[in-house]
Design a protein around this motif. Structure first.
Motif, short mmCIF file in Angstrom:
data_model
loop_
_atom_site.label_atom_id
_atom_site.label_comp_id
_atom_site.label_asym_id
_atom_site.label_seq_id
_atom_site.Cartn_x
_atom_site.Cartn_y
_atom_site.Cartn_z
N GLY A 321 0.91 -1.29 0.16
CA GLY A 321 -0.03 -0.06 0.15
C GLY A 321 1.04 1.11 -0.30
N VAL A 322 0.22 2.21 -0.11
CA VAL A 322 0.83 3.56 -0.12
C VAL A 322 1.86 3.95 1.18
N ASP A 323 1.14 3.34 2.22
CA ASP A 323 1.86 3.58 3.54
C ASP A 323 3.19 3.01 3.64
N ASP A 324 3.35 1.97 2.56
CA ASP A 324 4.50 1.10 2.60
C ASP A 324 5.79 1.86 1.81
N ILE A 325 5.48 2.80 1.20
CA ILE A 325 6.39 3.42 0.32
C ILE A 325 7.37 4.22 1.05
N ALA A 326 8.51 4.26 0.98
CA ALA A 326 9.46 5.13 1.67
C ALA A 326 9.95 6.24 0.93
N THR A 327 10.06 6.27 -0.27
CA THR A 327 10.54 7.48 -1.31
C THR A 327 9.57 7.60 -2.37
N PHE A 328 9.36 8.84 -2.73
CA PHE A 328 8.65 9.22 -4.21
C PHE A 328 9.27 9.95 -4.90
N ASP A 329 9.13 9.77 -6.18
CA ASP A 329 9.72 10.67 -7.22
C ASP A 329 8.42 10.86 -8.31
N LEU A 330 7.68 12.04 -8.12
CA LEU A 330 6.60 12.11 -9.11
C LEU A 330 7.08 13.30 -10.12
N TYR A 331 6.78 12.83 -11.33
CA TYR A 331 7.14 13.86 -12.60
C TYR A 331 6.53 15.02 -12.50
N SER A 332 7.34 16.04 -12.57
CA SER A 332 6.96 17.54 -11.98
C SER A 332 6.98 18.54 -13.13
N CYS A 333 6.87 18.07 -14.21
CA CYS A 333 7.11 19.29 -15.38
C CYS A 333 6.10 20.53 -14.91
N PHE A 334 5.14 20.27 -14.45
CA PHE A 334 4.06 21.35 -13.96
C PHE A 334 3.46 20.65 -12.90
N PRO A 335 2.76 21.53 -11.96
CA PRO A 335 1.72 21.04 -11.04
C PRO A 335 0.71 19.79 -11.44
N PHE A 336 0.40 20.19 -12.37
CA PHE A 336 -0.59 19.10 -12.81
C PHE A 336 -0.49 17.64 -12.32
N PRO A 337 0.64 17.24 -13.11
CA PRO A 337 0.98 15.52 -12.95
C PRO A 337 1.07 15.07 -11.44
N VAL A 338 1.56 16.25 -10.65
CA VAL A 338 1.97 15.85 -9.29
C VAL A 338 0.43 15.72 -8.39
N PHE A 339 -0.37 16.99 -8.80
CA PHE A 339 -1.56 16.95 -8.19
C PHE A 339 -2.34 15.52 -8.52
#
Length: 509
Positions: A321-339
């Motif tokens: 589950g998401v609580d098991d994730i220790a690190t994230f890298d979310l593609y952030s060309c602009f805010p929309f994909p991160v949101f």
């Protein structure tokens, strides 16, 4: 747990950045940047670099901006980018591939490399990417331009740039010729759905992105290692000028960079044969690779169901589950994909785990199609430092058109498959909005952007005809309408649209 010896593991990662203010800056080519990163990836495995380079049998190359469309490479280019790099490294792979345009490609290729290794069609794979945008800009007005032209013999599977899978004549005619204006439509559509004011939404975007700059400030590979406050990011100044509404410069991917990244993936049996220490091995636990509907037919331009499904599918495949994730890298060309991914996974902008390991595309750098290869490299290093924990990489391509996810860990796991093809088919069958290309009459603004980068400030509009609700595109230089779009809030505004020989035009009614 007994693991099939054909199971793929990432065993080496490398990055390289050349900044304009470096004392020894001399403007490296795409091939040179990728070579530096690939050398670092080979060294990272802990085994003899020359021997390993000779063992690489398959190479996937990512396209630079200069070969991502019909425009010429102003400083010249290699006719076979992957082989030019491998020649410098002393390798001669049996197969090299040049991947189409798309920021999801690094993660997509990790999955493809894994499938190829499991099938027995490869043993040692290298993925490489680079972007020499600052070199191109540096030499643009100089007389001493270098010539990076290379002609290398050998096999090349060129899959084509495929840029027209994202855009067409209709969208280009109406100003969708760059990522900022394209994503501006999406973020303003999302703002409409949330019912937020221009000021409220810009503040939320700044709160989302400013913490990323703190990461970038500490990353030795960042192109712009400067920490920014929320106020700096949201306040329009001469330095932080508007690019395309709703984005000032500090909310826009920094694509003028010199950066390269690479990764080495091999079967466990190859890793043992070549002597790669097990502490270097990182496994792909979960993955997905989905495709969105075409931009203009999406029911809600402020949503991205394929990206949401991709995030959940990768977690399902990994069995966590998401609580098991220790690190994230979310593609952030602009805010929309991160949101989009934050909403999908219930993440807050100030999640203590952070949303990036690199520092994000506006601050770390946005090296085109290869950004997420840097994210993967950072994640692999983090996972080695945190054995048994999980790292999430979300890679976005096109106009939120394709989304690939990888979940990494040092914990051994057999290779798994996903339902990506089935889920993509489900997305394709979602309701679609009819599009009219030659509209006439009364309409309302559904979403918009403004091009501040054109000689005449121009409004870019996606609207709906009052008569039948069909979707349209139009541009405007009408003073009253452009004023509303830059100084007020035009969402839902009543307009009149007419068709000309050069596209559709809109005025206030």
């Amino acid at each position: 747990m007994a693991i099939d010896p054909r199971t793929p593991v990432i065993v080496g990662v490398g990055q390289f950045t050349e900044r304009l203010d470096d004392p020894d800056y001399h403007g490296m080519s795409a091939v040179d940047l990728a070579t530096a990163a690939a050398r670092a990836a080979l060294a990272d495995t802990g085994v003899d670099q020359a021997r390993l380079a000779e063992a690489v049998d398959t190479v996937f190359g990512l396209r630079q901006f200069e070969i991502s469309g019909p425009m010429p490479a102003t400083l010249g280019k290699s006719n076979n980018y992957p082989r030019s790099v491998m020649r410098r490294l002393g390798g001669d792979p049996a197969r090299v591939v040049l991947e189409p345009v798309g920021g999801q490609s690094p993660q997509k290729l990790v999955i493809e490399a894994g499938d190829t290794i499991v099938a027995g069609d490869a043993d040692v794979v290298m993925i490489m990417g680079s972007e020499p945008g600052s070199t191109a800009k540096y030499f643009a007005s100089r007389d001493d331009k270098p010539d990076f032209t290379e002609n290398v013999d050998g096999q090349l599977e060129d899959r084509g740039h495929q840029i027209f899978s994202y855009i067409d004549e209709y969208t280009v005619q109406h100003g969708l010729t760059g990522a900022p204006v394209q994503y501006g439509l999406l973020d303003n559509a999302r703002r409409s759905r949330l019912g937020l004011s221009v000021h409220e939404y810009r503040h939320q975007m700044a709160e989302l992105f400013a913490p990323m700059s703190k990461v970038a400030a500490k990353n030795p590979f960042s192109f712009s290692p400067v920490e920014r406050s929320v106020e700096e990011v949201e306040t329009v100044t001469d330095e932080n000028r508007m690019i395309c509404d709703p984005y000032p410069r500090l909310l826009v991917a920094r694509d003028t960079v010199n950066q390269g990244a690479a990764a080495v993936i091999m079967s466990i049996e190859a890793a043992r044969r070549l002597g790669v220490p097990e502490e270097k091995w990182v496994y792909l636990h979960g993955h997905s690779n989905l495709i969105e509907q075409a931009l203009m037919v999406r029911a809600d331009l402020g949503a991205a169901p394929a990206s949401v499904l991709a995030a959940h599918e990768a977690l399902r495949v990994a069995g966590i589950g998401v609580d098991d994730i220790a690190t994230f890298d979310l593609y952030s060309c602009f805010p929309f994909p991160v949101f989009v991914i934050c909403e999908a996974l219930g993440l807050a902008a100030d999640d203590p785990r952070g949303l990036t390991l690199t520092g994000g595309l506006p601050y770390f750098g946005g090296p085109g199609n290869s950004y997420s290869l840097h994210a993967i490299a950072e994640t692999v290093c983090q996972m080695r430092d945190k054995p048994g924990q999980f790292g999430f990489v979300g890679a976005n391509g096109g106009i939120q058109s394709k989304y690939a996810v990888g979940i990494y860990s040092t914990e051994p796991v057999p290779w798994r498959t996903s339902r990506s093809a089935e889920l993509t088919a489900q997305v394709a069958e979602l309701p679609k909005v009819p599009v009219v290309k030659t509209p006439e009459g009364a309409a309302r603004i559904e979403t918009y952007s403004v091009r501040y980068d054109w000689p005449v400030r121009t409004g870019i509009i996606v609207g709906r005809l009052d008569s039948d609700g069909s979707r349209l595109m139009a541009t405007t230089e009408d003073a009253d309408l452009v004023s509303l779009m830059t100084e007020g809030d035009p969402l839902g505004a009543e307009i009149v649209v007419s068709t000309t020989d050069n596209g559709n035009r809109a005025v206030l009614r």
